[in-house]
Design a protein around this motif. Structure first.
Motif, mmCIF file in Angstrom:
data_model
loop_
_atom_site.group_PDB
_atom_site.id
_atom_site.type_symbol
_atom_site.label_atom_id
_atom_site.label_comp_id
_atom_site.label_asym_id
_atom_site.label_seq_id
_atom_site.Cartn_x
_atom_site.Cartn_y
_atom_site.Cartn_z
ATOM 1 N N LYS A 38 0.835 -1.195 0.000
ATOM 2 C CA LYS A 38 0.000 0.000 0.000
ATOM 3 C C LYS A 38 0.877 1.254 0.000
ATOM 4 C CE LYS A 38 -4.319 1.486 1.875
ATOM 5 N NZ LYS A 38 -5.429 1.155 2.733
ATOM 6 N N ALA A 39 1.952 1.228 0.764
ATOM 7 C CA ALA A 39 2.852 2.381 0.815
ATOM 8 C C ALA A 39 3.581 2.578 -0.504
ATOM 9 C CB ALA A 39 3.862 2.209 1.944
ATOM 10 N N ALA A 40 3.723 1.497 -1.260
ATOM 11 C CA ALA A 40 4.440 1.575 -2.535
ATOM 12 C C ALA A 40 3.593 2.187 -3.647
ATOM 13 C CB ALA A 40 4.908 0.184 -2.961
ATOM 14 N N HIS A 41 2.310 2.347 -3.399
ATOM 15 C CA HIS A 41 1.467 2.973 -4.421
ATOM 16 C C HIS A 41 2.064 4.317 -4.798
ATOM 17 C CE1 HIS A 41 -2.211 0.523 -4.643
ATOM 18 N NE2 HIS A 41 -1.816 0.120 -3.445
ATOM 19 N N LYS A 42 2.122 4.542 -6.078
ATOM 20 C CA LYS A 42 2.672 5.806 -6.548
ATOM 21 C C LYS A 42 1.698 6.935 -6.234
ATOM 22 C CE LYS A 42 5.194 4.016 -10.517
ATOM 23 N NZ LYS A 42 5.294 4.066 -11.973
ATOM 24 N N GLN A 43 2.242 7.990 -5.717
ATOM 25 C CA GLN A 43 1.436 9.181 -5.524
ATOM 26 C C GLN A 43 1.191 9.811 -6.892
ATOM 27 O OE1 GLN A 43 0.007 10.283 -2.693
ATOM 28 N NE2 GLN A 43 0.799 8.415 -1.778
ATOM 29 N N LEU A 44 0.009 10.323 -7.077
ATOM 30 C CA LEU A 44 -0.314 10.934 -8.358
ATOM 31 C C LEU A 44 0.550 12.177 -8.560
ATOM 32 C CD1 LEU A 44 -4.196 10.674 -8.453
ATOM 33 C CD2 LEU A 44 -2.524 9.279 -9.654
ATOM 34 N N GLN A 45 1.184 12.233 -9.710
ATOM 35 C CA GLN A 45 2.011 13.382 -10.043
ATOM 36 C C GLN A 45 1.301 14.180 -11.124
ATOM 37 O OE1 GLN A 45 5.814 11.890 -11.275
ATOM 38 N NE2 GLN A 45 6.468 11.446 -9.200
ATOM 39 N N LYS A 46 1.345 15.490 -10.982
ATOM 40 C CA LYS A 46 0.770 16.342 -12.018
ATOM 41 C C LYS A 46 1.619 16.262 -13.273
ATOM 42 C CE LYS A 46 -1.984 19.788 -9.823
ATOM 43 N NZ LYS A 46 -2.871 20.499 -10.680
ATOM 44 N N LEU A 47 0.940 16.227 -14.400
ATOM 45 C CA LEU A 47 1.637 16.229 -15.678
ATOM 46 C C LEU A 47 1.990 17.662 -16.040
ATOM 47 C CD1 LEU A 47 -0.554 13.706 -17.689
ATOM 48 C CD2 LEU A 47 1.578 13.268 -16.482
ATOM 49 N N GLU A 48 3.151 17.843 -16.608
ATOM 50 C CA GLU A 48 3.587 19.183 -16.994
ATOM 51 C C GLU A 48 3.215 19.438 -18.441
ATOM 52 O OE1 GLU A 48 7.742 19.467 -16.119
ATOM 53 O OE2 GLU A 48 7.457 18.851 -14.050
ATOM 54 N N GLY A 49 2.908 20.679 -18.752
ATOM 55 C CA GLY A 49 2.561 21.050 -20.121
ATOM 56 C C GLY A 49 1.138 20.666 -20.470
ATOM 57 N N ASN A 50 0.781 20.940 -21.736
ATOM 58 C CA ASN A 50 -0.582 20.632 -22.152
ATOM 59 C C ASN A 50 -0.631 19.701 -23.357
ATOM 60 O OD1 ASN A 50 0.364 22.416 -24.024
ATOM 61 N ND2 ASN A 50 -1.209 23.971 -23.719
ATOM 62 N N SER A 68 -10.317 1.961 -32.965
ATOM 63 C CA SER A 68 -10.590 3.066 -33.884
ATOM 64 C C SER A 68 -11.086 4.287 -33.117
ATOM 65 C CB SER A 68 -11.638 2.630 -34.915
ATOM 66 O OG SER A 68 -12.846 2.307 -34.268
ATOM 67 N N ASP A 69 -11.232 5.373 -33.881
ATOM 68 C CA ASP A 69 -11.838 6.589 -33.343
ATOM 69 C C ASP A 69 -11.103 7.079 -32.089
ATOM 70 O OD1 ASP A 69 -13.744 8.622 -33.383
ATOM 71 O OD2 ASP A 69 -15.140 7.505 -32.115
ATOM 72 N N ILE A 70 -9.785 7.213 -32.179
ATOM 73 C CA ILE A 70 -8.950 7.577 -31.027
ATOM 74 C C ILE A 70 -8.828 9.096 -30.922
ATOM 75 C CG2 ILE A 70 -6.687 7.302 -29.930
ATOM 76 C CD1 ILE A 70 -6.335 4.856 -31.890
ATOM 77 N N SER A 71 -9.097 9.617 -29.732
ATOM 78 C CA SER A 71 -8.849 11.038 -29.475
ATOM 79 C C SER A 71 -8.105 11.158 -28.148
ATOM 80 C CB SER A 71 -10.152 11.841 -29.459
ATOM 81 O OG SER A 71 -10.966 11.451 -28.383
ATOM 82 N N TRP A 72 -7.214 12.130 -28.065
ATOM 83 C CA TRP A 72 -6.358 12.304 -26.899
ATOM 84 C C TRP A 72 -6.619 13.632 -26.214
ATOM 85 C CZ3 TRP A 72 -2.938 8.933 -24.732
ATOM 86 C CH2 TRP A 72 -2.614 7.789 -25.472
ATOM 87 N N GLN A 73 -6.415 13.641 -24.904
ATOM 88 C CA GLN A 73 -6.389 14.893 -24.157
ATOM 89 C C GLN A 73 -5.486 14.702 -22.948
ATOM 90 O OE1 GLN A 73 -10.473 15.671 -22.964
ATOM 91 N NE2 GLN A 73 -9.969 15.212 -20.864
ATOM 92 N N ARG A 74 -4.903 15.798 -22.503
ATOM 93 C CA ARG A 74 -4.046 15.763 -21.328
ATOM 94 C C ARG A 74 -4.828 16.312 -20.157
ATOM 95 N NH1 ARG A 74 2.171 16.523 -20.141
ATOM 96 N NH2 ARG A 74 2.052 14.372 -20.786
ATOM 97 N N GLY A 75 -4.986 15.479 -19.144
ATOM 98 C CA GLY A 75 -5.609 15.916 -17.905
ATOM 99 C C GLY A 75 -4.533 16.362 -16.933
ATOM 100 N N ALA A 76 -4.932 16.692 -15.726
ATOM 101 C CA ALA A 76 -3.968 17.148 -14.729
ATOM 102 C C ALA A 76 -2.999 16.038 -14.308
ATOM 103 C CB ALA A 76 -4.698 17.686 -13.500
ATOM 104 N N GLN A 77 -3.508 14.800 -14.165
ATOM 105 C CA GLN A 77 -2.665 13.685 -13.734
ATOM 106 C C GLN A 77 -2.452 12.610 -14.791
ATOM 107 O OE1 GLN A 77 -4.952 14.946 -11.477
ATOM 108 N NE2 GLN A 77 -3.458 15.733 -10.044
ATOM 109 N N PHE A 78 -3.295 12.588 -15.828
ATOM 110 C CA PHE A 78 -3.234 11.495 -16.792
ATOM 111 C C PHE A 78 -3.328 11.989 -18.227
ATOM 112 C CE2 PHE A 78 -5.536 9.810 -13.036
ATOM 113 C CZ PHE A 78 -4.592 8.893 -12.608
ATOM 114 N N ASP A 79 -2.651 11.274 -19.132
ATOM 115 C CA ASP A 79 -2.935 11.390 -20.559
ATOM 116 C C ASP A 79 -4.097 10.440 -20.800
ATOM 117 O OD1 ASP A 79 -0.935 13.215 -21.295
ATOM 118 O OD2 ASP A 79 0.549 11.635 -21.593
ATOM 119 N N GLU A 80 -5.138 10.929 -21.491
ATOM 120 C CA GLU A 80 -6.362 10.148 -21.661
ATOM 121 C C GLU A 80 -6.641 9.908 -23.133
ATOM 122 O OE1 GLU A 80 -9.445 12.332 -19.634
ATOM 123 O OE2 GLU A 80 -8.159 12.653 -17.887
#
Length: 185
Positions: A38-50, A68-80
């Motif tokens: 449980k302690a080894a769980h990575k803390q969420l890191q903010k992604l830099e840039g947009n 198919s039909d792939i679209s991308w966006q950058r969130g605060a913690q994840f690339d989606e």
């Protein structure tokens, strides 16, 4: 003869004590390993840039073939990455290290375990059931997921929105059918 019997009894008691201590030690070790994990769980890191990371895109192409039909966006913690696979709309979430955290898929209320459906119908009479989303965790990545702004332990779950009188409640449903309140909005 009495000394032999007494020695045998003492040996038996000593062996039994060692076994009890070994069992206790095994339980303690298991508990410690669980807390270390449980302690080894990575803390969420903010992604830099947009801009979405090219490493996340490369990893996605490796993880999901023939979508198919792939679209991308950058969130605060994840690339989606939102995409269609086998006719279902899904979203894959990639962390700071461009590793798959998990996916979400829209589901129907009927897709929930039967015990959860019954529990929700009984506990939330008069509520309107809204979105049902299934989160499928990538067990190979210890990064926790973030949903509705709330971080939760990595495990497969359903999230069900119920509403009444302008108040929304997000329920978390385990794959075994246990229902709990995740967040009130």
């Amino acid at each position: 003869m009495k000394k032999l019997i007494a020695s045998a009894i003492i040996a038996f008691v000593a062996i039994a004590a060692v076994q009890v201590q070994a069992q206790t030690t095994t339980k303690e070790v298991k508990k410690e390993l669980k807390s270390e994990k449980k302690a080894a769980h990575k803390q969420l890191q903010k992604l830099e840039g947009n801009k979405v990371s090219s490493r996340s895109k490369d990893q996605f192409n490796s993880d999901f073939d023939g979508v198919s039909d792939i679209s991308w966006q950058r969130g605060a913690q994840f690339d989606e990455a939102t995409f269609t696979k086998d006719g279902a709309k899904m979203t894959a979430y990639y962390d700071y290290d461009s590793k798959l955290v998990g996916t979400t898929t829209n589901k129907k209320f009927a897709d929930l375990p039967a015990s959860a459906q019954k529990d929700i119908k009984n506990r939330y009479k008069g509520y309107t059931t809204g979105a049902v989303v299934m989160y499928d965790d990538n067990e190979g990545n210890e990064t926790d997921m973030l949903y509705y702004g709330t971080q939760f332990d990595d495990a497969d779950h359903f999230f069900v929105t119920v509403s009444k009188g302008g108040k929304e409640t997000i329920l978390m449903v385990s794959m075994g059918g246990e229902v709990s309140i995740f967040k009130e909005v």
